[in-house]
Write an enzyme that holds these catalytic residues in place. Sequence first.
Site, PDB file in Angstrom:
ATOM      1  N   ARG A 157      -7.234   5.004   7.324  1.00  0.00           N
ATOM      2  CA  ARG A 157      -6.000   5.695   6.920  1.00  0.00           C
ATOM      3  C   ARG A 157      -6.320   6.833   5.955  1.00  0.00           C
ATOM      4  O   ARG A 157      -5.728   7.926   6.058  1.00  0.00           O
ATOM      5  CB  ARG A 157      -5.015   4.691   6.309  1.00  0.00           C
ATOM      6  CG  ARG A 157      -3.667   5.280   5.953  1.00  0.00           C
ATOM      7  CD  ARG A 157      -2.585   4.216   5.927  1.00  0.00           C
ATOM      8  NE  ARG A 157      -2.912   3.088   5.095  1.00  0.00           N
ATOM      9  CZ  ARG A 157      -2.690   2.994   3.783  1.00  0.00           C
ATOM     10  NH1 ARG A 157      -2.126   4.016   3.149  1.00  0.00           N
ATOM     11  NH2 ARG A 157      -3.001   1.907   3.109  1.00  0.00           N
ATOM     12  N   ASN A 196      -4.636   4.572  -0.840  1.00  0.00           N
ATOM     13  CA  ASN A 196      -5.066   3.262  -1.344  1.00  0.00           C
ATOM     14  C   ASN A 196      -6.560   3.065  -1.422  1.00  0.00           C
ATOM     15  O   ASN A 196      -7.021   1.967  -1.739  1.00  0.00           O
ATOM     16  CB  ASN A 196      -4.436   2.097  -0.558  1.00  0.00           C
ATOM     17  CG  ASN A 196      -2.930   2.194  -0.509  1.00  0.00           C
ATOM     18  OD1 ASN A 196      -2.336   2.148   0.550  1.00  0.00           O
ATOM     19  ND2 ASN A 196      -2.293   2.367  -1.663  1.00  0.00           N
ATOM     20  N   GLY A 215       0.855  -1.179   0.000  1.00  0.00           N
ATOM     21  CA  GLY A 215       0.000   0.000   0.000  1.00  0.00           C
ATOM     22  C   GLY A 215       0.889   1.225   0.000  1.00  0.00           C
ATOM     23  O   GLY A 215       2.085   1.122  -0.239  1.00  0.00           O
ATOM     24  N   SER A 216       0.309   2.387   0.259  1.00  0.00           N
ATOM     25  CA  SER A 216       1.136   3.599   0.269  1.00  0.00           C
ATOM     26  C   SER A 216       0.281   4.795   0.644  1.00  0.00           C
ATOM     27  O   SER A 216      -0.939   4.789   0.503  1.00  0.00           O
ATOM     28  CB  SER A 216       1.759   3.883  -1.112  1.00  0.00           C
ATOM     29  OG  SER A 216       2.526   2.804  -1.568  1.00  0.00           O
ATOM     30  N   ASN A 217       0.957   5.843   1.085  1.00  0.00           N
ATOM     31  CA  ASN A 217       0.391   7.187   1.133  1.00  0.00           C
ATOM     32  C   ASN A 217       1.249   8.073   0.242  1.00  0.00           C
ATOM     33  O   ASN A 217       2.461   7.865   0.131  1.00  0.00           O
ATOM     34  CB  ASN A 217       0.464   7.802   2.538  1.00  0.00           C
ATOM     35  CG  ASN A 217      -0.176   6.953   3.601  1.00  0.00           C
ATOM     36  OD1 ASN A 217      -1.353   6.614   3.518  1.00  0.00           O
ATOM     37  ND2 ASN A 217       0.603   6.606   4.622  1.00  0.00           N
TER      38      ASN A 217
END
Length: 817
Positions: free
Chosen positions: A565, A536, A264-266
Amino acid sequence: MHPRTLFPGLVPGRLKRLALFGAALATVTASLPAAAATGPGDRSHRPSDRGLSAVIRYTEYGIPHIVAKDYANLGFGTGWAQAADQICTLADGFVTVDGERSRWFGPDAVTDGAMSSVTKNLSSDLFFRGAKDAGTVEALLAQPAPAGPSDQVEELTRGYAAGYNAWLRQNRITDPACAGAGWVRPITALDVARRSWALAVIGGQGRAVDGITGAQPPSPANAATGPAPAGSTRRGPASDPGPDPGRTAAAARELFSAANATMGSNAVAFRGAATADGRGLLLGNPHYPWQGGRRFWQSQQTIPGELNVSGASLVGSPVVNIGFNDKVAWSHTVATGVPMTLHQLTLDPADPTAYLVDGRREEMTRRPVTVAVGGGASVTRTQWWTRYGPVIGGLGSALPLPWTATTAYALGDPNAANLRMSDTELGFAKARSARDVEASLRRTQGLPWVNTIAADAAGHTLFTQAQVLPRVTDELAGRCSTALGRATYPTSGLAVLDGSRGDCAVGTDRDAVQSGIFGPAHMPVLRDAPYVENSNDSAWLANADRPLTGYERVFGTIGTARSPRTRGAIEDVSAMAERGRLTVRDLQRQQFANRVPIGDLAASDTARACSSVLAGDPEPCRVIAAWDRTMNTDSRGALLFDRFWRKFTAQIPPAEQWKVPFSAADPVGTPRVLATDSPAFAKALKDAVAELRAAKIALDAPLGPHQFVVRGGERIPVGGGTEGLGVWNKTESVWNAAGGGYTEVVHGTSHVQAVGWDGSRCPVARTLLTYSQSENTLSAHYSDQTRLFSDERWVTSRFCEKDITRSPALKVVTVKD
């Protein structure tokens, strides 16, 4: 030697800029040999790999700054430097794509999952050996650009393999993970390309390896319906209902849920209007595995006058995948688009290996695949392929797709024809603006499973879900979905189309590089918003004030609940943009704020209801009430709430966790108000308290001593929290109560970059590779940045020549074949 001799392609203006780099670069480049007689664009003759070389300047934390005169030599230096840091991880991946894991490690052993979601080595080998036998990658390499790789990427790839091999010849392996191992061998450029292809299909065929290699037609004895699942009742063809639509839809929703993903990621980009100096800012925070073949590796790649980029590459990649230059920075987040389709086949009643399209019979293609098994006989299995792709028996154990006498399912994966990712990323590396980043995406269309977020020195921002997806429109799904597809497509984006109708094949856009995919005009895109952010979820709320709508369901949802998130990230970055006057330091603070959005929503409710659940035991209630709502290493109460929250959410569906349900009119503020009257609440709280006490962990113990990694016998505390808690600085760890708590990070924050510009030729950049450059336990760079991560400290990027040459750790190495 004069720079014009070394770099004959440089124009006078570029030579002047090169001269300004100073005497240090002149000294470095003077050690490079003369260019090969044949340029990289000449396909009539491929020069020998002999004679390639590069100069590598190492600065703090083992970060290499690779200088070369052309792309082949740059690839050589990159391959060499990656091998020096990651030889065992790289070699393991090349064994995988060569289909030889069973030979070296045994057919029943489990892979690290870096190249696919396969369960055992034998299935992995059958899949990759099958692709190798079919010449899949060779066919893609033979296509002219942009459908196939450019000359520059071909040269990078050729040089990478040569550099890897030169390092192997000239050095002794010290990493205990593979020292003396027979499976560490020289590679070819084709091996490097196969590794790139494996990453491209990881969301499609790579997700279905067990289903592809295990799919077999029903035998005559059970031809009516295929092998009966355990506990099921045999039925005849006329009454066979196939997979249950409701259960299949639920399984597909879980399969494609970001909450269950191992990556995943931000990322957030701020427009110049929100920054202190009118220039853009970018914070990239990918969440990737901490071990194995999907680790990042840092470097700077320079061809004077041609290319100068710094950032991180997935190991095995000859290009920078996430990075920045003096004008633009970009990062990626794993996207919600579903990069596959299922095609439900109507089979020939007389032959389950033939299917009907518009009433005409088509035979499946048999692909026998033989895999060598160490210490045993070779194994041969047959794979079955159709016009749509391979026949599959399911997508994991929870989503079976049985092959019966009447029905089979074929998997369509457009990324199986996509080897363009390296060209897309190379285009980013050479970009001079966010618009150039978008132009590279339009030109090459090579990103298989990620969004792109970018900012530039002129103050512009970009978000786009420019992802290679099957061209399944909502209209096509409405017209062509089978009963199964009518259940799966709305809930998960997985289309199940009627394979018996030619008019139900996926379409092609006029602006698409490849048949069967969406072109750029269909992609969700947001330009020059005050902020663009993704964590995500789908593209809908890349900016909460400018929601994106109108895209097809296969890209993701619109108007649905966001993850904790995403909710926390939007709260944070929208407030930052409104406050304005932002600098790189603000990005750094955001990365390590370690705020727990779920704590802000639920901790007070939990503390208030605690006394009625734990009558006569006030300590847990006091601890949760006093908790600071962060996952910092010194936070007291964080561990207790974390353990409670995991147990609570595992017992109760999301819709039942809150009293105020989700509202699309307030997507960041809902759902809210914890359902403390649920029996699951009391049980989870009691179980969490009992668990910590049984492990002899104080309820108010600081997080750090109980969330850590062990490197060289040293416990290194790790901050951050889980997907379920909504923490930006994501940390997904292994719980081992007997070992003291969370004793290893599985995946989470990996390569972080906070980038801005100040008007000079040098970007203002801070980076951090959380797990450090090397997996070699004997390397000086096995855990040095991990200690930085623990202390919430950063690496100041040395991008410009003056900064590289001033590094107190500077080590200059000329590498050559």
